[in-house]
Motif scaffolding. Structure first.
Motif, PDB file in Angstrom:
ATOM      1  N   UNK A 244     -13.204   7.247 -25.009  1.00  0.00           N
ATOM      2  CA  UNK A 244     -14.517   6.826 -25.499  1.00  0.00           C
ATOM      3  C   UNK A 244     -15.182   5.887 -24.510  1.00  0.00           C
ATOM      4  N   UNK A 245     -14.356   5.127 -23.800  1.00  0.00           N
ATOM      5  CA  UNK A 245     -14.837   4.235 -22.733  1.00  0.00           C
ATOM      6  C   UNK A 245     -13.766   4.272 -21.658  1.00  0.00           C
ATOM      7  N   UNK A 246     -14.087   3.732 -20.489  1.00  0.00           N
ATOM      8  CA  UNK A 246     -13.104   3.777 -19.404  1.00  0.00           C
ATOM      9  C   UNK A 246     -13.009   2.398 -18.729  1.00  0.00           C
ATOM     10  N   UNK A 247     -11.960   2.211 -17.963  1.00  0.00           N
ATOM     11  CA  UNK A 247     -11.824   0.973 -17.195  1.00  0.00           C
ATOM     12  C   UNK A 247     -11.640   1.306 -15.720  1.00  0.00           C
ATOM     13  N   UNK A 248     -12.206   0.445 -14.882  1.00  0.00           N
ATOM     14  CA  UNK A 248     -12.054   0.598 -13.433  1.00  0.00           C
ATOM     15  C   UNK A 248     -11.262  -0.595 -12.924  1.00  0.00           C
ATOM     16  N   UNK A 249     -10.222  -0.328 -12.177  1.00  0.00           N
ATOM     17  CA  UNK A 249      -9.375  -1.423 -11.703  1.00  0.00           C
ATOM     18  C   UNK A 249      -9.212  -1.403 -10.208  1.00  0.00           C
ATOM     19  N   UNK A 250      -8.168  -0.701  -9.763  1.00  0.00           N
ATOM     20  CA  UNK A 250      -7.827  -0.694  -8.347  1.00  0.00           C
ATOM     21  C   UNK A 250      -9.007  -0.273  -7.464  1.00  0.00           C
ATOM     22  N   UNK A 251      -9.810   0.678  -7.947  1.00  0.00           N
ATOM     23  CA  UNK A 251     -10.953   1.143  -7.169  1.00  0.00           C
ATOM     24  C   UNK A 251     -11.883   0.015  -6.778  1.00  0.00           C
TER      25      UNK A 251
ATOM     26  N   UNK B  21       0.838  -1.193   0.000  1.00  0.00           N
ATOM     27  CA  UNK B  21       0.000   0.000   0.000  1.00  0.00           C
ATOM     28  C   UNK B  21       0.877   1.248   0.000  1.00  0.00           C
ATOM     29  N   UNK B  22       0.401   2.311  -0.617  1.00  0.00           N
ATOM     30  CA  UNK B  22       1.111   3.580  -0.506  1.00  0.00           C
ATOM     31  C   UNK B  22       0.093   4.703  -0.557  1.00  0.00           C
ATOM     32  N   UNK B  23       0.565   5.940  -0.575  1.00  0.00           N
ATOM     33  CA  UNK B  23      -0.359   7.064  -0.511  1.00  0.00           C
ATOM     34  C   UNK B  23      -1.342   7.005  -1.674  1.00  0.00           C
ATOM     35  N   UNK B  24      -2.611   7.011  -1.379  1.00  0.00           N
ATOM     36  CA  UNK B  24      -3.659   7.048  -2.399  1.00  0.00           C
ATOM     37  C   UNK B  24      -3.519   5.967  -3.457  1.00  0.00           C
ATOM     38  N   UNK B  25      -3.084   4.806  -3.075  1.00  0.00           N
ATOM     39  CA  UNK B  25      -2.989   3.743  -4.059  1.00  0.00           C
ATOM     40  C   UNK B  25      -2.163   2.577  -3.570  1.00  0.00           C
ATOM     41  N   UNK B  26      -1.731   1.775  -4.502  1.00  0.00           N
ATOM     42  CA  UNK B  26      -0.960   0.584  -4.143  1.00  0.00           C
ATOM     43  C   UNK B  26      -0.005   0.213  -5.269  1.00  0.00           C
ATOM     44  N   UNK B  27       1.008  -0.568  -4.898  1.00  0.00           N
ATOM     45  CA  UNK B  27       1.900  -1.159  -5.885  1.00  0.00           C
ATOM     46  C   UNK B  27       1.593  -2.642  -5.961  1.00  0.00           C
TER      47      UNK B  27
ATOM     48  N   UNK C 121      10.893  -6.383  -5.984  1.00  0.00           N
ATOM     49  CA  UNK C 121      11.545  -5.073  -5.792  1.00  0.00           C
ATOM     50  C   UNK C 121      10.688  -3.915  -6.298  1.00  0.00           C
ATOM     51  N   UNK C 122      10.318  -3.966  -7.565  1.00  0.00           N
ATOM     52  CA  UNK C 122       9.477  -2.907  -8.115  1.00  0.00           C
ATOM     53  C   UNK C 122       8.084  -3.449  -8.421  1.00  0.00           C
ATOM     54  N   UNK C 123       7.155  -2.520  -8.573  1.00  0.00           N
ATOM     55  CA  UNK C 123       5.794  -2.930  -8.913  1.00  0.00           C
ATOM     56  C   UNK C 123       5.063  -1.797  -9.599  1.00  0.00           C
ATOM     57  N   UNK C 124       3.846  -2.070 -10.009  1.00  0.00           N
ATOM     58  CA  UNK C 124       3.058  -1.076 -10.729  1.00  0.00           C
ATOM     59  C   UNK C 124       2.177  -0.286  -9.779  1.00  0.00           C
ATOM     60  N   UNK C 125       2.322   1.038  -9.843  1.00  0.00           N
ATOM     61  CA  UNK C 125       1.565   1.945  -8.969  1.00  0.00           C
ATOM     62  C   UNK C 125       0.212   2.235  -9.620  1.00  0.00           C
ATOM     63  N   UNK C 126      -0.850   2.017  -8.868  1.00  0.00           N
ATOM     64  CA  UNK C 126      -2.190   2.286  -9.383  1.00  0.00           C
ATOM     65  C   UNK C 126      -3.036   2.890  -8.283  1.00  0.00           C
ATOM     66  N   UNK C 127      -4.219   3.358  -8.657  1.00  0.00           N
ATOM     67  CA  UNK C 127      -5.099   3.981  -7.678  1.00  0.00           C
ATOM     68  C   UNK C 127      -5.239   5.472  -7.940  1.00  0.00           C
TER      69      UNK C 127
ATOM     70  N   UNK D 244      -7.109   4.079   5.800  1.00  0.00           N
ATOM     71  CA  UNK D 244      -6.056   3.733   4.846  1.00  0.00           C
ATOM     72  C   UNK D 244      -6.681   3.382   3.494  1.00  0.00           C
ATOM     73  N   UNK D 245      -5.864   3.377   2.444  1.00  0.00           N
ATOM     74  CA  UNK D 245      -6.394   3.140   1.098  1.00  0.00           C
ATOM     75  C   UNK D 245      -6.986   1.743   0.962  1.00  0.00           C
ATOM     76  N   UNK D 246      -6.225   0.747   1.362  1.00  0.00           N
ATOM     77  CA  UNK D 246      -6.711  -0.631   1.228  1.00  0.00           C
ATOM     78  C   UNK D 246      -7.469  -1.051   2.485  1.00  0.00           C
ATOM     79  N   UNK D 247      -8.360  -2.015   2.302  1.00  0.00           N
ATOM     80  CA  UNK D 247      -9.015  -2.634   3.444  1.00  0.00           C
ATOM     81  C   UNK D 247      -7.978  -3.387   4.266  1.00  0.00           C
TER      82      UNK D 247
END
Lengths: 304, 308
Positions: free
Chosen positions: A259-266, A62-68, A210-216, B46-49
């Motif tokens: 034209x369209x959107x996707x919802x993921x992390x939310x 988890x990180x600020x306003x999102x996650x990796x 080590x690294x990951x994708x930041x989303x949110x 927090x952001x995640x549950x």
């Protein structure tokens, strides 16, 4: 009556809400709790020619306003997807976007060919997963490969080909142009931003990869900027994603050019989010004075 | 369609010590359907549950409780909660402990792992299962729920690393002591039996197939306990923990390495389609084991499948 239907090139979706790849599996878990046929479409978990086990845990931080995340494309492989996952999605009346990934160009071409007879709405070429060593993001950072591999897949497929782009490049517009040159029907953006989180006590990254994708929500401004830029660079439609978590976000992404959107992390945090947003869209359209939600697309007025 | 998300009102807050709290929420559906070992995912600031094992249910009042230890900002936020606040809770989630067919249950717990064991003990008691529980803590000031454990279990042994209360040592030492006492009592009863019928009765009171060890606590503690159970021939179930995002099986982040079932090798199913192509396929180096989801296939796993 507000018309929520949208078109992504020739493909008509009953509404602009698509579940993003990797945050919805193949619909089975969610179908227990929600009507998955109500969504505009579902982009499947990215799948590969052979099964993949993915990365060791921890795969999320988890990180600020999102996650990796660094799942590493864990999936059951093409054959199981063909025999089990896609038939289930069809039986649930889901509109299917097949998100495919590979280590090599041949992998993408092979899967595209095997999907030719399948009843799916589109193929989304995953040129953007940042959590695997081969293929994916390495392809998505090279406009020449994007163009040639897109062309190879377009040539072999009766389905619309969408190209999912990574934001981890100097110019995402160049990548979108390459996809358009290659004959892509649409581009979807953005995939996750490559990041790292560090545990200061152990002095190690939290993610085993080590690294990951930041989303949110944190990546939303980046996504909006890139969509706006790409909208002004290509003439193919854009499927927008990156931190969408409200009906207002959907409107902003469409105004920017999607034209369209996707919802993921939310939806990982709030599983009902796509349906909640769907229920709020008509009222929002009335407020924004549009009869058809598609009228919002690309109406951004930049300051000059 | 099933309902997964519930609005739950916080009705009670019990501080166990400075860093541990028991929160009680109202939800008839969660209290009615939860099984020991299952968890809920609760949305805080927090952001995640945050996933927490269910520590107690009270079906008559329609409530459930969660034990929370202050670790970082995410868990600390739950210490500032207010009574009658409303929380979004997903649950009950996951696969819990399997109690069917058991007559005697040994349990080992430590850290926050002891909370779900309360619910386990209560359920085992309702089912008439004899329970022996071993818990371990650093020092007497860290000890949690000792009274409750003592009340709910047929046998209870507490260990502290500094010996300030209970026996000196780890939870594993307490477990082995419980086991030794159990075996000695059994032998004594058997030897003192006056008739063959009595001997039969005593013998029947302990069958290994109806006895198990359940573990919930720090990874090294469970690994050690599982090895011990294997040595003495007891079946063993362990409740694992992994960093998690969705809690409902869709994101695949909470990966637990498990031994692969030879029959389950998916790749075989595509042999026909891919055989001729396989030469051109770059065959990746894949691990020998599989990854299950802690939130769906777990959090409780049979110890023998876990790739420690």
């Amino acid at each position: 009556m507000v018309d929520l239907s949208v078109k992504v090139a020739d493909l008509t979706l009953k509404n602009p809400i698509i579940a993003a790849s990797g945050t919805f599996g193949f619909g089975q878990e969610m179908a227990e709790f929600f009507d998955i046929s109500a969504l505009g479409a579902i982009s499947t978990k990215g799948f590969t020619r052979l099964p993949r086990k993915g990365n060791p845990a921890p795969r999320v931080a988890e990180c600020d306003c999102g996650m990796l995340n660094a799942v590493g494309l864990q999936n059951p492989g093409l054959e199981v997807v063909l025999q089990k996952e896609l038939p289930f999605m069809r039986s649930a009346n889901a509109t299917i976007i097949a998100n495919i990934a590979g280590d090599t160009a041949e992998d993408y071409i092979y899967i595209t060919e095997r999907l030719a007879q399948e009843n799916i709405a589109a193929i989304e070429l995953n040129f953007s997963c940042p959590n695997v060593k081969e293929g994916c993001i390495t392809f998505g950072s090279d406009p020449q490969i994007i163009e040639s591999l897109t062309a190879e897949c377009v040539k072999r497929s009766p389905h619309p080909i969408w190209v999912k782009l990574t934001p981890n490049v100097t110019s995402i517009s160049d990548m979108a142009k390459a996809a358009e040159q290659g004959g892509a029907t649409a581009v979807s953006l953005i995939n996750t931003l490559l990041g790292m989180i560090i545990d200061i006590e152990t002095r190690r990254p939290i993610l085993h990869n080590n690294t990951g994708g930041y989303s949110g929500p944190a990546v939303k401004p980046v996504a909006l900027r890139m969509i706006s830029e790409v909208y002004n660079s290509v003439s193919i439609p854009i499927v927008g994603l990156g931190g969408i978590s409200s009906a207002e976000d959907v409107a902003a992404f469409m105004i920017a050019g999607a034209s369209a959107i996707q919802i993921g992390t939310g939806l990982l945090v709030e599983p009902s989010l796509p349906w909640k947003i769907l229920a709020e869209l008509p009222e929002l359209c009335r407020k924004l004075k549009v009869d058809r939600i598609s009228e919002l697309t690309g109406t951004l007025e930049l300051w000059t | 369609m099933k309902k997964i998300e519930h609005d739950c009102i916080l009705i009670k807050k019990t501080f166990l010590n400075q860093d541990n709290i028991l929160l009680t929420f109202q939800s008839q559906i969660i209290s009615d359907t939860a099984q020991p070992g299952q968890f809920v995912a609760i949305k805080g600031p927090a952001f995640l549950r945050r996933p927490f094992g269910i520590a107690q249910v009270d079906r008559s009042s329609g409530t459930f409780s969660l034990g929370i230890r202050k670790k970082a900002a995410g868990t600390a936020a739950f210490f500032n909660t207010k009574i009658s606040d409303n929380y979004s809770v997903l649950g009950p989630l996951g696969h819990g402990f399997e109690l069917d067919g058991l007559e005697t249950l040994f349990i080992i717990g430590g850290g926050t792992g002891i909370y779900p064991l309360l619910f386990l003990l209560e359920t085992a008691r309702e089912k008439g299962i004899t329970t022996y529980i071993a818990t371990g803590f650093r020092s007497s000031t860290d000890v949690l729920l000792a009274e409750e454990m003592n009340r709910l279990a047929d046998g209870f042994c507490l260990a502290t690393e500094d010996g300030s209360t209970g026996i000196k040592g780890f939870a594993q030492n307490a477990l082995e002591k419980l086991w030794l006492d159990f075996c000695n009592n059994y032998r004594r009863d058997f030897d003192n039996s006056k008739s063959d019928d009595d001997k039969d009765l005593v013998e029947h009171s302990f069958e290994k197939s109806k006895t198990a060890l359940f573990c919930c606590g720090p990874h090294p503690m469970m690994q050690k306990a599982a090895m011990w159970a294997k040595q003495i021939g007891l079946q063993c179930q362990v409740s694992l923990e992994e960093r998690m995002a969705c809690g409902i099986g869709i994101c695949r982040t909470c990966a637990v390495a498990v031994k692969r079932e030879p029959d389950a090798e998916v790749i075989k199913t595509d042999a026909g389609a891919i055989k001729n192509e396989i030469d051109t396929v770059v065959v990746r180096q894949e691990p020998e084991f599989d990854y299950d989801r802690c939130c769906v296939e777990g959090p409780v796993f049979p110890a023998e499948v876990v790739e420690w």
